[in-house]
Design an enzyme around this catalytic site. Structure first.
Site, PDB file in Angstrom:
ATOM      1  N   GLY A  51      47.306  35.741  37.053  1.00 38.71           N
ATOM      2  CA  GLY A  51      47.789  36.093  35.994  1.00 38.71           C
ATOM      3  C   GLY A  51      46.565  36.036  34.790  1.00 38.71           C
ATOM      4  N   THR A  52      46.716  36.807  33.721  1.00 36.18           N
ATOM      5  CA  THR A  52      45.482  36.616  32.787  1.00 36.18           C
ATOM      6  C   THR A  52      45.912  36.227  31.515  1.00 36.18           C
ATOM      7  OG1 THR A  52      45.713  38.936  32.587  1.00 36.18           O
ATOM      8  CG2 THR A  52      44.053  38.237  34.082  1.00 36.18           C
ATOM      9  N   THR A  53      45.808  36.933  30.494  1.00 36.60           N
ATOM     10  CA  THR A  53      45.847  36.527  28.971  1.00 36.60           C
ATOM     11  C   THR A  53      47.210  36.081  28.235  1.00 36.60           C
ATOM     12  OG1 THR A  53      43.828  37.911  28.852  1.00 36.60           O
ATOM     13  CG2 THR A  53      44.722  37.135  26.865  1.00 36.60           C
ATOM     14  N   LYS A  84      54.938  36.721  32.388  1.00 37.65           N
ATOM     15  CA  LYS A  84      53.948  35.646  32.301  1.00 37.65           C
ATOM     16  C   LYS A  84      54.436  34.932  31.016  1.00 37.65           C
ATOM     17  CE  LYS A  84      50.022  38.375  33.473  1.00 37.65           C
ATOM     18  NZ  LYS A  84      48.838  39.123  33.152  1.00 37.65           N
ATOM     19  N   ALA A 226      40.628  42.626  33.460  1.00 39.17           N
ATOM     20  CA  ALA A 226      41.740  41.672  34.207  1.00 39.17           C
ATOM     21  C   ALA A 226      43.114  41.780  33.317  1.00 39.17           C
ATOM     22  CB  ALA A 226      41.465  40.163  34.679  1.00 39.17           C
TER      23      ALA A 226
END
Length: 272
Positions: A51-53, A84, A226
């Site tokens: 998972g990213t931001t 997320k 990403a």
């Protein structure tokens, strides 16, 4: 924890007075169920979705947390609509960055940890107590992090005593740091922080804070492959949660469409 199979009685572990920590209980009686107790074989490498931001912004009387929806595995988009940002209890939120499977498992364990504390102690844990408890759980995952399976969440909540929103960040060793006004984590965090510095100002309304968070993710997605930006074609928008004196809640996806449309229209008109 085996007991009473067929006897109709609770296992003996449930009948012994213990601490208010569910993680300690699990560690004592079923340690293999802890995410940190399942290390990879020596020399093994595992490629898993990441998972990213995640961004968080305080406003007058509360805090907003928002996350993009993309999970990546190398140069592959593993998931386009991943959640997320999660509510951990009535007055707090957590956003995940890092190895997605481990992070989600950690969040679920943290949710049980807070609920267990509330049942044993008969009261909510303080916001700093929650932040420190999450730090200890991240510290327990250090072995997995050293094998490339790191989990770096961001925690935010409403402090009932100070009557304001607060943000906490972490490093992979479990270091816990309180952030002022706004923060971001994940691969696009560098770009998100630059955008936050320009868009944020103190005294925002909840609606303005939501707009800042979404626009910040838009900027992060513009420079970080990403991070997923608003998916206009599929109508997939970021996950946005708020927490204040009224408790934790999420902005319905249909309500985010006008926010995203306004940002895209404004950016298009200004050609930026």
């Amino acid at each position: 924890m085996t007991a009473g199979a067929g006897s109709g009685r609770l296992p003996s572990a449930y009948l012994v007075p213990g601490s208010s920590s569910f993680t300690e209980f699990l560690s004592a009686h079923a340690p293999t169920l802890l995410p940190s107790r399942r290390p990879l074989p020596p020399g093994a490498a595992l490629e898993a979705p990441h998972g990213t931001t995640i961004v968080s912004v305080t406003y007058a009387g509360g805090v907003v947390m928002a996350g993009d929806r993309r999970a990546t595995m190398g140069n592959i988009i593993a998931n386009r609509d991943m959640e997320k940002v999660f509510a951990t209890d009535e007055f707090s939120l957590v956003g995940i960055a890092g190895t997605a499977g481990l992070a989600i498992e950690l969040v679920r364990l943290f949710q049980v940890e807070l609920e267990h504390y509330e049942k044993i102690e008969g009261t909510l844990m303080s916001l700093e107590g929650k932040a420190n408890r999450l730090a200890s759980m991240i510290r327990g995952n250090l072995g997995m992090a050293m094998q490339g399976l790191s989990v770096v969440p961001m925690f935010a909540g409403y402090d009932l005593e100070q009557q304001r929103g607060r943000i906490f960040s972490y490093d992979v060793t479990g270091g816990c740091y309180e952030e002022q006004d706004h923060h971001s984590v994940g691969s696009g965090s560098l770009f998100a922080r630059g955008a936050l510095k320009k868009l944020y100002r103190r005294g925002l309304t909840p609606e303005q804070a939501v707009r800042v968070a979404v626009e910040t993710l838009y900027d992060a997605a513009d420079d970080d492959s990403a991070t997923g930006g608003p998916d206009v074609g599929r109508r997939i928008w970021p996950t946005v949660g708020l927490v204040d004196a009224e408790g934790a809640r999420f902005v319905p996806q249909p309500d985010l469409a006008p926010v995203v449309d306004a940002i895209i229209t404004e950016r298009s008109e200004e050609a930026r």
